[in-house]
Write a protein that holds these residues in place. Structure first.
Motif, short mmCIF file in Angstrom:
data_model
loop_
_atom_site.label_atom_id
_atom_site.label_comp_id
_atom_site.label_asym_id
_atom_site.label_seq_id
_atom_site.Cartn_x
_atom_site.Cartn_y
_atom_site.Cartn_z
N VAL A 1 0.86 -1.19 0.00
CA VAL A 1 0.00 0.00 0.00
C VAL A 1 0.89 1.23 0.00
N SER A 2 0.52 2.23 -0.79
CA SER A 2 1.30 3.46 -0.92
C SER A 2 0.50 4.62 -0.35
N ASN A 3 0.99 5.18 0.75
CA ASN A 3 0.32 6.29 1.44
C ASN A 3 1.12 7.58 1.31
N LEU A 4 0.43 8.69 1.40
CA LEU A 4 1.10 9.98 1.48
C LEU A 4 2.05 9.99 2.67
N SER A 5 3.28 10.45 2.45
CA SER A 5 4.25 10.48 3.55
C SER A 5 4.53 11.89 4.08
N THR A 6 3.92 12.91 3.47
CA THR A 6 4.05 14.26 4.02
C THR A 6 3.48 14.29 5.43
N SER A 7 4.21 14.86 6.36
CA SER A 7 3.79 14.83 7.76
C SER A 7 2.55 15.69 7.99
N ARG A 8 1.79 15.28 8.99
CA ARG A 8 0.60 16.04 9.37
C ARG A 8 0.96 17.44 9.84
N GLU A 9 2.16 17.60 10.43
CA GLU A 9 2.60 18.94 10.87
C GLU A 9 2.75 19.88 9.69
N GLN A 10 3.27 19.38 8.56
CA GLN A 10 3.39 20.21 7.36
C GLN A 10 2.00 20.57 6.82
N ILE A 11 1.12 19.58 6.77
CA ILE A 11 -0.22 19.81 6.24
C ILE A 11 -0.97 20.84 7.09
N ASP A 12 -0.79 20.77 8.41
CA ASP A 12 -1.47 21.69 9.31
C ASP A 12 -0.77 23.03 9.44
N GLY A 13 0.36 23.20 8.74
CA GLY A 13 1.08 24.46 8.77
C GLY A 13 1.90 24.69 10.03
N THR B 1 4.86 23.16 10.63
CA THR B 1 6.27 23.15 10.24
C THR B 1 6.39 23.57 8.78
N ALA B 2 7.61 23.89 8.37
CA ALA B 2 7.84 24.31 6.98
C ALA B 2 7.55 23.15 6.03
N LYS B 3 7.02 23.48 4.86
CA LYS B 3 6.69 22.48 3.86
C LYS B 3 7.96 21.97 3.18
N GLY B 4 8.04 20.67 2.96
CA GLY B 4 9.19 20.06 2.32
C GLY B 4 9.19 20.27 0.82
N GLU B 5 10.26 19.83 0.19
CA GLU B 5 10.41 20.01 -1.26
C GLU B 5 9.33 19.29 -2.04
N HIS B 6 8.91 18.13 -1.56
CA HIS B 6 7.93 17.32 -2.28
C HIS B 6 6.61 17.26 -1.51
N TYR B 7 6.22 18.37 -0.99
CA TYR B 7 4.98 18.49 -0.21
C TYR B 7 3.79 17.95 -0.99
N LEU B 8 3.11 16.96 -0.40
CA LEU B 8 1.89 16.34 -0.94
C LEU B 8 2.11 15.51 -2.20
N VAL B 9 3.35 15.32 -2.63
CA VAL B 9 3.60 14.44 -3.79
C VAL B 9 4.66 13.39 -3.44
N GLU B 10 4.71 12.98 -2.18
CA GLU B 10 5.67 11.98 -1.71
C GLU B 10 4.92 10.86 -1.00
N VAL B 11 5.42 9.63 -1.13
CA VAL B 11 4.74 8.49 -0.54
C VAL B 11 5.73 7.65 0.27
N ASP B 12 5.17 6.77 1.11
CA ASP B 12 6.03 5.90 1.91
C ASP B 12 6.53 4.70 1.11
N ASN B 13 5.71 4.18 0.21
CA ASN B 13 6.09 3.01 -0.60
C ASN B 13 5.89 3.33 -2.08
N PRO B 14 6.92 3.79 -2.77
CA PRO B 14 6.77 4.12 -4.19
C PRO B 14 6.74 2.87 -5.07
N VAL B 15 6.15 3.02 -6.24
CA VAL B 15 6.23 1.98 -7.26
C VAL B 15 7.65 2.01 -7.83
#
Length: 375
Positions: A145-157, A159-173
């Motif tokens: 299963v591939s889930n979004l790996s962006t942290s909830r802290e980034q989503i909730d504002g 912490t600072a947003k990472g380079e791949h905010y909302l387009v990164e996963v824990d298990n890539p194809v």
């Protein structure tokens, strides 16, 4: 050539240069497959055709306005039904459309040619994650299963947003470079869409149906996409990430995945302590449940009920196991029986029964999940 002419030529060359277009933040992503390159070239061609038509039509219009204005003493001509003009403005657009349709049709037919793949992967859309099964070729039998790996802290504002905010996963194809990959798409709940712009792939994932697409990546790299169908409240939180690697690296990844699956199978055969289950369950919950039921277990009623104080969670273990394994038809609660291992399901159930205000001190073992599955 005058200054205006040189400026016009510079703009035309800028638009006509794929290399420069590829660097533009306002254009399509740089193509990584042959199909995507064809789409990119057609996009550029259509844009130039539209620009050419725009310049001709508006150029003639403004020339007529300037040179036939009343202040110059122009007198409007009176004429009707010019056969030559009517034929011209019918034939010319038809020829333009045919010229645009020919390459588009060739590309669409090639996009649909999914024959003789080297590897076949099934992508199943869930609210809100992707499940992958390697069905054919090297790596057959791998599933995850591939889930979004962006942290909830980034989503909730927080912490600072990472380079791949909302387009990164824990298990890539992961796929090998230069191989034809067939992707079968379906969904377990609502309509999703598997979209990877750099590969020129966008295929709907529809419950009860199997759709297919394919790609052959020309170069190694990490490519990112998204679900392109509005599928619910966390539609924007189910990205796609594909790693294109060398054949050697792919072989190593396959071996690692097979070893991890074997370890998961052995983990399901042993007895876990309550502390181990709660610790592991917290990770499983964060990856699979927190989007709906929230980190504090309060949920988002009425669509996503709370787990803190829930009658299901605090009731008979068999009832909660059945819900987690089979989901709840007609609700966003997905069936996790095919998504998670027995150990993962046992751990997350144990976690929910011993977190927040829930203090049952019960440890659900993987063997109980296997028994519920009928194994």
């Amino acid at each position: 050539m005058g200054l205006a002419g040189r400026h016009a030529l510079a703009v035309f060359l800028l638009l006509a240069s794929p290399a420069l277009l590829a660097q533009s933040r306002y254009n399509l992503q740089p193509p990584a497959t042959g199909i995507a390159a064809q789409i990119y070239d057609m996009h550029t061609l259509m844009l130039l055709i539209c620009l050419f038509i725009f310049v001709i039509v508006f150029g003639v219009m403004f020339w007529a306005v300037v040179h036939h204005r009343k202040s110059k003493g122009a007198i409007a001509a009176h004429f009707h039904e010019n056969t030559a003009v009517e034929i011209a403005w019918t034939v010319i657009p038809v020829l333009i459309l045919l010229g645009m349709a020919w390459p588009a049709t060739k590309t669409v037919l090639e996009m649909k040619d999914t024959r003789d793949p080297d590897i076949t992967i099934k992508a199943t859309g869930y609210q809100w994650k992707w499940g992958y099964d390697y069905l054919q070729g090297e790596g057959q039998g791998i599933r995850f299963v591939s889930n979004l790996s962006t942290s909830r802290e980034q989503i909730d504002g927080k912490t600072a947003k990472g380079e791949h905010y909302l387009v990164e996963v824990d298990n890539p194809v992961v796929v090998p470079v230069g191989k034809k990959i067939r992707v079968l798409t379906t969904a377990a709940d609502v309509i999703h869409a598997w979209w990877l712009p750099a590969f020129g792939v966008k295929q709907d994932a529809i419950p009860g149906f199997i759709r297919d697409a394919w790609f052959r990546a020309d170069k190694e790299g990490i490519y990112r996409g998204n679900c392109a169908e509005l599928c619910g409240k966390d539609h924007g939180f189910m990205p796609i990430e594909v790693h294109v690697v060398s054949q050697e690296a792919y072989g190593k990844w396959v071996a690692e995945q097979q070893a991890a699956m074997a370890a998961a199978a052995s983990a399901g055969a042993r007895e876990w302590t309550l502390a181990e289950l709660v610790e592991h369950g917290a990770k499983v919950y964060a990856a699979n449940c927190v989007a709906c039921h929230q980190a504090d277990g309060k949920g988002l009623p009425p669509a996503f009920p709370p787990l803190d104080g829930s009658k299901v969670v605090l009731g008979e273990v068999a009832g909660q196991i059945a819900v987690v394994l089979n989901g709840r038809p007609g609700t966003p609660m997905a069936a996790f029986g095919a998504l998670l291992s027995e150990a993962d399901i046992a751990a997350v159930i144990t976690y929910t029964r011993n977190s927040w205000s829930n203090k049952t001190d019960e440890a659900v073992q993987p063997a109980q999940i296997a028994a519920a599955k009928g194994k």
